[in-house]
Design an enzyme around this catalytic site. Structure first.
Site, mmCIF file in Angstrom:
data_model
loop_
_atom_site.group_PDB
_atom_site.id
_atom_site.type_symbol
_atom_site.label_atom_id
_atom_site.label_comp_id
_atom_site.label_asym_id
_atom_site.label_seq_id
_atom_site.Cartn_x
_atom_site.Cartn_y
_atom_site.Cartn_z
ATOM 1 N N TRP B 314 -3.373 -2.841 -7.032
ATOM 2 C CA TRP B 314 -2.704 -3.414 -5.856
ATOM 3 C C TRP B 314 -3.129 -2.675 -4.586
ATOM 4 O O TRP B 314 -3.264 -3.280 -3.518
ATOM 5 C CB TRP B 314 -1.182 -3.320 -6.021
ATOM 6 N N HIS B 315 -3.361 -1.358 -4.719
ATOM 7 C CA HIS B 315 -3.716 -0.598 -3.524
ATOM 8 C C HIS B 315 -5.120 -0.904 -3.028
ATOM 9 O O HIS B 315 -5.439 -0.607 -1.873
ATOM 10 C CB HIS B 315 -3.589 0.905 -3.804
ATOM 11 N N GLY B 316 -5.978 -1.463 -3.874
ATOM 12 C CA GLY B 316 -7.300 -1.826 -3.379
ATOM 13 C C GLY B 316 -8.345 -1.884 -4.475
ATOM 14 O O GLY B 316 -8.126 -1.392 -5.588
#
Lengths: 359, 477
Positions: B314-316
C-alpha cells in the site's frame, strides 16, 4: 435561603468569534513583531529582491530614449557596475539587466519586440553566437529556465501569487521575510551576531564575516514574471523563442541583425560588447570559436562592437575565475568602458558608417 | 497548497469566512468546492478526475450494495465496486512504476497524491454497508465531501463513513472552545512539522542520500532521527488536519498515541497510524483470520504476514516497502508465537510489573521499529542492506568520528549550541507529551497560557524550516 443543588448553575459566557479573532490577530502581530526585532538584532536587514529590481528596471527602460540597457550573462552582471557607468554617461540612465548563466539573445529579442523600447542596448557579444557550441546549452535547449517560466505563467499563478508577489513586496521592509526566504538559521544568526559583538569589543572585528547579506541575488531570469499583466507580451515572446530555439548559427546571426534593425527603426541602437576572459577559458575560446566570421558579420551589418581584447584600456584585466573580473577591477573596467562609450560617442546616434571598431 | 505553504494561511481563513457567511443548507457546498480547489492546487486534472471516479464508483457501489441486499447478491456488487476502486488505485499508484510505463509517456505524468487514502475510505464505506454497519448516504454532496474534505484529503486519517458522515449532516454550531482548541492543535502540528521534522530531515537526507560515505554511529543516529522525523512529520500533519477540521465543527479521528512509548510491536500498531491499522485489521486481517481459523496459531501468524505485506505494498511499488511490511509481519507473527512463553518467562523472572522492564520493552520495540524504518527510508534495497551491514562497523563507532559527524553536520546543527537546542526540542516532544500538556494549558489562567502560546508561535516562526522543502513524507503514499 438554601441553595438548590439541582438548579442549573450560571455559566460564564463563551467568547464570541470576534474576540477569538482579535486575540489571534494580536498573537500573530506580536509574534511577527518579535520575529522582526529578533532578526534585526542579529544584523539581518531587509533588502529589495533581485526579481522585483529587474522588473522595475525593465519597466523603466520603456519610452526612454536616454535608457542604456546592459544585457548579457553573469559577465555583464558582475563586471559592469551601472552606477559607475552612469557617472561616466551623465546624459544617460543605465539599467543592469544581465542575467546569470543566460545568453543575451532572449533579452535582445525581448527588447526588439517591445515597441516601447527606444533606448540603447549594451549587449554582450559571445563568439558562440556564430557557432553550434553554446555555453548556455540548457537555456538554448529550452530547459531549466524556460520550464520554470512556463510552469509559473501557465499553471501556478494562484499558488505563486503568495510565494512571489506577496513575499517580494514585503521583502524590502521585512528582515523576517528576507531571512525566511533565504532559509537562514536563526540560531546560527544569533551565534554570529554574538561573536561579532564580542569580537568588536575585543577589537578584532575584521575577523568576523559581515552580518547582513547585502548582495542582491542574481536569479533575475524570473523577474519578468513579476510584471504581472504587464509582461504578457514579453512572456509570449520569451516562451516562443525558447520553445523554437535558434539552433542554426547563421540563422541566429540573421536574427541578431533583425533585432538590431528593429531597435534602430525606433531610434535606438545596439552596441555589442565582447567581455574579458582569461586563462584556460580564453585558450579554449580562442581554440574553438571562429576568429573572423562573427566580426565580419557585425561589420557587414554596421553593428558597433567594443572588443575588450583590442581596447588598450580594457585588455589588461585578469579574471580570477577565468570568466569574471575581480570586484575591484570591475569598477575600473566600468569606468574605462564608460569613457570609451563617451569619447567615441557610441551612444549618441545610430551608426550610419562602417563598424566603428578601433583599428 | 499544503498546510505549511503561505497560500494555506490565506486559504483557510477565506474558506472559513465563506463557510460562516453561507446559508446553512449550502455550507457543505462551500467545503466541497474548497476541497476541490485545494486538490486542484496540485496542478493535475488527472487527480481531480481520479477523485471524481472514486466518488462516483463508491457512491453508486454503496447504493447498489444496499439495494442488492434485498435481491440477494450484494457480495458480487461489492466485489465489482471494490475491484473498480482498486483498479483506479492500481492505475494511478502502481502502473507508473511498472516497466510498461517507459513505453507510455502519459503514465509518467500520473500523480497519486492522496489517492490511496480516499480509495481506502471509499472501500470501507461500501464494505460497511455490506456488513450493515451503516446505510448508504443518499445525499451525493455529503458523500462527495466525506471523501474529499480537504484537511484529511492528502494524508488521512482514513475516516469511516459512520464516523464522519453524521457529522457532515449535522447542523453547524459555532463553538469558540472548538476554534481555540483547533488553533492550538494546528500550532502543535506546525511545531512538530517545521521545527522538528524538517530540521531532522536535513541531517537524515544528508546521510541517507549518500549512505556509502557513512558507517556505524552516523547511520544509527540518522536512523533514530528518521524515526523521530517521520513521527513528527505525520503526527504534525494529522494534528493540523484535526485542528483545521474543528473550524468546521468536524471531528477527525486521532491517528497517533505516543507510538514510541509502545512496549511491543503489537502495541506500536495500536498507537501508530491508527486509522490505517484499524482499516487493515478490519478489512484484511480479520477476514483472513476467520478464513484460516482452523489452522490455529499458524492461521493468525499467516494472516498477520499477509496483512502487513499488503500494508507494505500500500505504501508504494518498491521492494523497500515490501520488506518493511514483511518485517512488521514477522515481528507480529513472532510475537504471537512467543506470547505463551513470554508469560511464563515473566512469571519466572518476576519482571512483569517492573518499571525498568517496561522501559526495556519500550527500548527494544523502538529499536525494532527503527530497524524496519531503514528499509522504508533508504533510496533502494541496496542502500538499506549497506546500512544494515554497516551499522555495527567498529570504525564508524569511534566516538570522535561518529559524534563529530553528527554534531558538526552543517545541514542540521552547525554547532554544539544548535545541536543542544534541536535535541532538547525533540526530547521535549518525545518525553513530556506536549499534546496533553498543551491541552491542559487551556484550563490555566490567561497570565500563564498566553505567554506560552506566544512562545510556541515564536519558536515556530523563528526556528521552523519553511520553504519548498516542507513536503510531507506521507504525501507519497
Amino acid at each position: 435561603m438554601p441553595v438548590d443543588p439541582t438548579a442549573p448553575q450560571p455559566q460564564a459566557p463563551k467568547p464570541r468569534g470576534i474576540a477569538i479573532l482579535a486575540k489571534l490577530l494580536l498573537v500573530i502581530a506580536a509574534v511577527l513583531a518579535l520575529g522582526e526585532i529578533s532578526w534585526r538584532l542579529t544584523g539581518t536587514r531587509p533588502v529589495q529582491g533581485d526579481l522585483p529590481a529587474f522588473a522595475q528596471y525593465r519597466r523603466d527602460i520603456r519610452n526612454s530614449s536616454a535608457a542604456v540597457a546592459l544585457i548579457g550573462s553573469s559577465r555583464v552582471l558582475c563586471d559592469i557596475d551601472p552606477k559607475i557607468l552612469q557617472h561616466e554617461l551623465p546624459d544617460r540612465t543605465v539599467y543592469q539587466l544581465g542575467i546569470s548563466g543566460t545568453s543575451a539573445l532572449p533579452m535582445l529579442e525581448n527588447l526588439a519586440q517591445d515597441q516601447g523600447f527606444r533606448g540603447r542596448v549594451l549587449c554582450e557579444f559571445h563568439l558562440s553566437y556564430a557557432t553550434d557550441l553554446s555555453p548556455f546549452p540548457e537555456r538554448d535547449a529550452a530547459e531549466a529556465n524556460w520550464q520554470r517560466y512556463v510552469h509559473f505563467m501557465n499553471q501556478r499563478p494562484y499558488v505563486d501569487f503568495v510565494a512571489t508577489w506577496f513575499t517580494e513586496t514585503l521583502r524590502p521592509y521585512s528582515a523576517l521575510v528576507e531571512a525566511k526566504d533565504k532559509d537562514k538559521d536563526f540560531a546560527a544568526a544569533i551565534m554570529n551576531s554574538l561573536k561579532a559583538r564580542l569580537s568588536h569589543r575585543a577589537g578584532t572585528r575584521d575577523a568576523v564575516a559581515p552580518l547582513a547579506d547585502a548582495r542582491p541575488r542574481e536569479d533575475r531570469f524570473l523577474a519578468l514574471f513579476h510584471r504581472g499583466n504587464d509582461n504578457s507580451g514579453d512572456a509570449a515572446v520569451w516562451a516562443d523563442l525558447m520553445r523554437k530555439g535558434v539552433k542554426d548559427p547563421d540563422d541566429r546571426m540573421q536574427h541578431i541583425a533583425a533585432w538590431v534593425d528593429a531597435i534602430r527603426s525606433r531610434g535606438g541602437d545596439v552596441i555589442m560588447l565582447r567581455m574579458p576572459v582569461s586563462g584556460s577559458l580564453k585558450d579554449l575560446e580562442d581554440q574553438i570559436y571562429p576568429s573572423d566570421a562573427p566580426f565580419r558579420f557585425l561589420a557587414d551589418h554596421k553593428i558597433t562592437l567594443v572588443d575588450t581584447t583590442k581596447e588598450p584600456t580594457l585588455n589588461h584585466f585578469d579574471c580570477p575565475d577565468d570568466s569574471h573580473l575581480d570586484a575591484g577591477d570591475a569598477e575600473i573596467f566600468s569606468a574605462a568602458l564608460g569613457r570609451i562609450l563617451k569619447d567615441r560617442r557610441l551612444l549618441d546616434s545610430m551608426p550610419v558608417a562602417a563598424n566603428r571598431m578601433p583599428q | 497548497v499544503t498546510f505549511t505553504s503561505p497560500a494555506f494561511f490565506l486559504f483557510l481563513p477565506l474558506v472559513f469566512l465563506a463557510f460562516r457567511l453561507a446559508p446553512a443548507r449550502a455550507r457543505w457546498l462551500v467545503l466541497l468546492l474548497a476541497s476541490y480547489v485545494f486538490y486542484a492546487s496540485f496542478e493535475s486534472l488527472q487527480l481531480l478526475a481520479t477523485l471524481a471516479a472514486i466518488t462516483l464508483i463508491s457512491y453508486a457501489g454503496g447504493s447498489q450494495v444496499a439495494r442488492a441486499r434485498n435481491s440477494g447478491s450484494p457480495g458480487s456488487v461489492l466485489t465489482i465496486s471494490v475491484l473498480l476502486c482498486l483498479t483506479v488505485l492500481f492505475v494511478t499508484k502502481y502502473l507508473p512504476h511498472l516497466p510498461i510505463a517507459g513505453h507510455v509517456p502519459f503514465l509518467a505524468t500520473i500523480v497519486s497524491i492522496g489517492v490511496s487514502y480516499y480509495t481506502f475510505q471509499a472501500i470501507s464505506y461500501m464494505i460497511d454497508i455490506y456488513l450493515e454497519l451503516q446505510g448508504p448516504e443518499t445525499h451525493f454532496g455529503y458523500f462527495a465531501l466525506y471523501l474529499a474534505f480537504f484537511p484529511k484529503l492528502l494524508q488521512g486519517p482514513i475516516e469511516r463513513g459512520h464516523d464522519l458522515l453524521p457529522q457532515i449532516q449535522s447542523p453547524y454550531r459555532f463553538d469558540s472552545d472548538e476554534i481555540r482548541s483547533g488553533l492550538l492543535l494546528f500550532a502543535e502540528g506546525l511545531f512538530l512539522k517545521v521545527v522538528i521534522a524538517e530540521r531532522l530531515a536535513r541531517y537524515v537526507n544528508s546521510v541517507y542520500d549518500n549512505v556509502h560515505s557513512h558507517s556505524g554511529l552516523t547511520l544509527v543516529l540518522a536512523t533514530y532521527c528518521y524515526a523521530v522525523q517521520i513521527y513528527c512529520d505525520f503526527a504534525g500533519y494529522t494534528n493540523m488536519a484535526r485542528g483545521t477540521a474543528r473550524f468546521f465543527h468536524l471531528n477527525v479521528s486521532e491517528n497517533f498515541n505516543h507510538p514510541y512509548a509502545a512496549t511491543s510491536v503489537t502495541d506500536f500498531w495500536r498507537r501508530w497510524h491508527i486509522s490505517f491499522s484499524r482499516w487493515i485489521l478490519d478489512y484484511i486481517f480479520k477476514p483472513l483470520q476467520l478464513k484460516w481459523r482452523t489452522w490455529g496459531t499458524w492461521g493468525v501468524t499467516s494472516a498477520l504476514l499477509v496483512t502487513f505485506l499488503a500494508s507494505g505494498v500500500w505504501h508504494g511499488a518498491s521492494w523497500g516497502f515490501v520488506i518493511w511490511g514483511l518485517l512488521h509481519g514477522l515481528y507480529l507473527a513472532g510475537g504471537v508465537l512467543y506470547r505463551p512463553y513470554q508469560k511464563r518467562l515473566h512469571a519466572a523472572l518476576g519482571v512483569a510489573r517492573q518499571k525498568w522492564y517496561r522501559t526495556f520493552q519500550i527500548f527494544i520495540t523502538f529499536n525494532l521499529v527503527s530497524f524496519a524504518w531503514i528499509f522504508f527510508r533508504a533510496n533502494n534495497v541496496r542502500d538499506a542492506l549497506y546500512i544494515v551491514t554497516h551499522l555495527a562497523n567498529p570504525s564508524g563507532w569511534f566516538p570522535h568520528k561518529g559524534l563529530a559527524n553528527f554534531f558538526s553536520a552543517q545541514v542540521l546543527l552547525g554547532d554544539h549550541i544548535r545541536s543542544a537546542i534541536s535535541l532538547l526540542l525533540v526530547l521535549t516532544v518525545l518525553l513530556s507529551g506536549t499534546h496533553e500538556w498543551l491541552r491542559g494549558l487551556e484550563q490555566k489562567p490567561a497570565v500563564i497560557k498566553w505567554p506560552v502560546y506566544l512562545a510556541l508561535c515564536y519558536v515556530i516562526v523563528m526556528f521552523g524550516v519553511w520553504g519548498n522543502g516542507a513536503r510531507f513524507v506521507y504525501f507519497a503514499f
